[in-house]
Scaffold this motif. Structure first.
Motif, short mmCIF file in Angstrom:
data_model
loop_
_atom_site.label_atom_id
_atom_site.label_comp_id
_atom_site.label_asym_id
_atom_site.label_seq_id
_atom_site.Cartn_x
_atom_site.Cartn_y
_atom_site.Cartn_z
N VAL A 1 0.75 -0.56 -0.14
CA VAL A 1 -0.26 0.08 0.15
C VAL A 1 1.13 1.07 -0.13
N ALA A 2 2.03 1.37 0.70
CA ALA A 2 3.05 2.09 0.82
C ALA A 2 3.54 2.54 -0.55
N ASP A 3 3.82 1.53 -1.11
CA ASP A 3 4.41 1.60 -2.11
C ASP A 3 3.87 2.15 -3.48
N ASP A 4 2.17 2.13 -3.23
CA ASP A 4 1.08 2.69 -4.61
C ASP A 4 0.76 3.88 -3.99
N ILE A 5 0.79 3.97 -3.23
CA ILE A 5 0.70 5.57 -2.12
C ILE A 5 1.94 6.42 -3.04
N LEU A 6 2.92 6.19 -2.74
CA LEU A 6 4.59 6.80 -2.76
C LEU A 6 4.36 6.62 -4.25
N GLU A 7 3.44 5.31 -5.23
CA GLU A 7 3.88 5.99 -7.06
C GLU A 7 3.28 7.34 -7.34
N HIS A 8 1.71 7.27 -6.51
CA HIS A 8 0.97 8.55 -6.97
C HIS A 8 1.39 9.70 -6.42
N LEU A 9 2.27 9.77 -5.58
CA LEU A 9 2.57 11.17 -5.08
C LEU A 9 2.79 12.04 -6.39
N PRO A 10 2.48 13.54 -6.05
CA PRO A 10 3.45 14.42 -6.90
C PRO A 10 4.59 14.45 -6.59
N PRO A 11 5.64 14.18 -7.11
CA PRO A 11 7.13 14.86 -6.72
C PRO A 11 7.35 16.46 -6.12
N GLY A 12 7.87 15.94 -5.21
CA GLY A 12 8.12 17.24 -4.28
C GLY A 12 6.62 17.78 -3.37
N GLU A 13 5.57 17.80 -3.57
CA GLU A 13 4.90 18.23 -2.31
C GLU A 13 3.91 17.53 -1.66
N PHE A 14 4.71 16.70 -1.14
CA PHE A 14 4.37 15.77 0.02
C PHE A 14 5.65 15.00 1.04
N PRO A 15 6.80 15.81 1.04
CA PRO A 15 7.58 15.84 1.35
C PRO A 15 8.28 14.89 2.99
N TYR A 16 7.47 15.05 3.58
CA TYR A 16 7.98 14.24 5.19
C TYR A 16 6.43 13.30 5.21
N LEU A 17 5.67 12.67 4.04
CA LEU A 17 4.75 12.07 3.79
C LEU A 17 5.79 10.65 3.12
N ALA A 18 6.11 11.01 2.02
CA ALA A 18 7.47 10.43 1.39
C ALA A 18 8.76 9.80 2.62
N VAL B 1 8.01 9.18 5.63
CA VAL B 1 7.27 7.91 6.37
C VAL B 1 7.48 6.91 5.72
N ILE B 2 7.29 6.99 4.34
CA ILE B 2 7.36 5.96 3.46
C ILE B 2 8.52 5.19 3.37
N THR B 3 9.40 6.60 3.00
CA THR B 3 10.72 5.50 2.11
C THR B 3 11.35 5.06 3.21
N GLY B 4 11.39 5.89 4.96
CA GLY B 4 12.30 5.60 5.78
C GLY B 4 11.76 4.53 6.91
N HIS B 5 10.54 4.10 6.68
CA HIS B 5 9.74 3.52 7.54
C HIS B 5 8.37 2.69 7.59
N ALA B 6 8.03 2.89 6.47
CA ALA B 6 6.69 2.21 6.29
C ALA B 6 7.12 1.19 5.02
N GLN B 7 8.26 1.57 4.48
CA GLN B 7 8.41 0.40 3.43
C GLN B 7 9.48 -1.02 4.55
N ARG B 8 10.04 -0.15 5.40
CA ARG B 8 10.85 -1.46 6.24
C ARG B 8 10.19 -2.37 6.87
N PRO B 9 10.84 -3.97 5.85
CA PRO B 9 10.44 -4.67 5.71
C PRO B 9 10.10 -5.55 7.60
N ASP B 10 10.44 -4.73 8.62
CA ASP B 10 10.49 -5.01 9.90
C ASP B 10 8.77 -4.32 10.43
#
Length: 146
Positions: free
Chosen positions: A95-112, A114-123
């Protein structure tokens, strides 16, 4: 000293909160019914009396005990509702990958972030946030108890 040193069985509130979360997670339809009855049954009354007793014996004033019950119950109920609507733990990264894919680049830097640095971690397991939040609540209540 923490709140845990003042209540029976060292962590009675934690056990009560985790138990309530587990039951309500299995029966989320009951969430709206728990305290909605004008004449609660004896089991509900015993439960509320026991929790208030734990808090009062721990040194909380009557108003603070009421605040604590309200805060803890609201947190449990809110978490159960949120958990029911979030993806299962194994699906979070997808779900995080899907959200990230549809985020306009640079528009939601903090959400991006969280997704890349937290939600996508395997643990990462969003359900573990319950314990963290409960700890914050109990620490805050302990600070007010003093």
């Amino acid at each position: 000293m923490s709140l845990y040193h003042h209540v029976p069985n060292k962590d009675a509130i934690r056990v009560r909160a985790s138990s309530a979360r587990a039951v309500l997670s299995r029966h989320s339809w009951a969430l709206g019914l728990v305290d909605s009855r004008r004449n609660p049954g004896p089991a509900t009354l015993r439960h509320h009396d026991a929790v208030l007793g734990v808090l009062r014996r721990a040194g909380f004033t009557l108003p603070m005990a009421v605040h604590a019950v309200s805060l803890i119950d609201s947190y449990i109920g809110g978490f159960v509702l949120q958990e029911a609507n979030l993806p299962a733990s194994g699906e979070v990264a997808e779900v995080a990958d899907d959200i990230l894919e549809h985020l306009p680049p640079g528009e939601f830097p903090y959400l991006a972030e969280v997704i890349t640095g937290h939600a996508q971690r395997p643990d990462y397991d969003h359900t573990s946030e319950f314990d963290y939040g409960l700890d914050l609540i109990l620490e805050g209540l302990e600070a007010r108890r003093r």
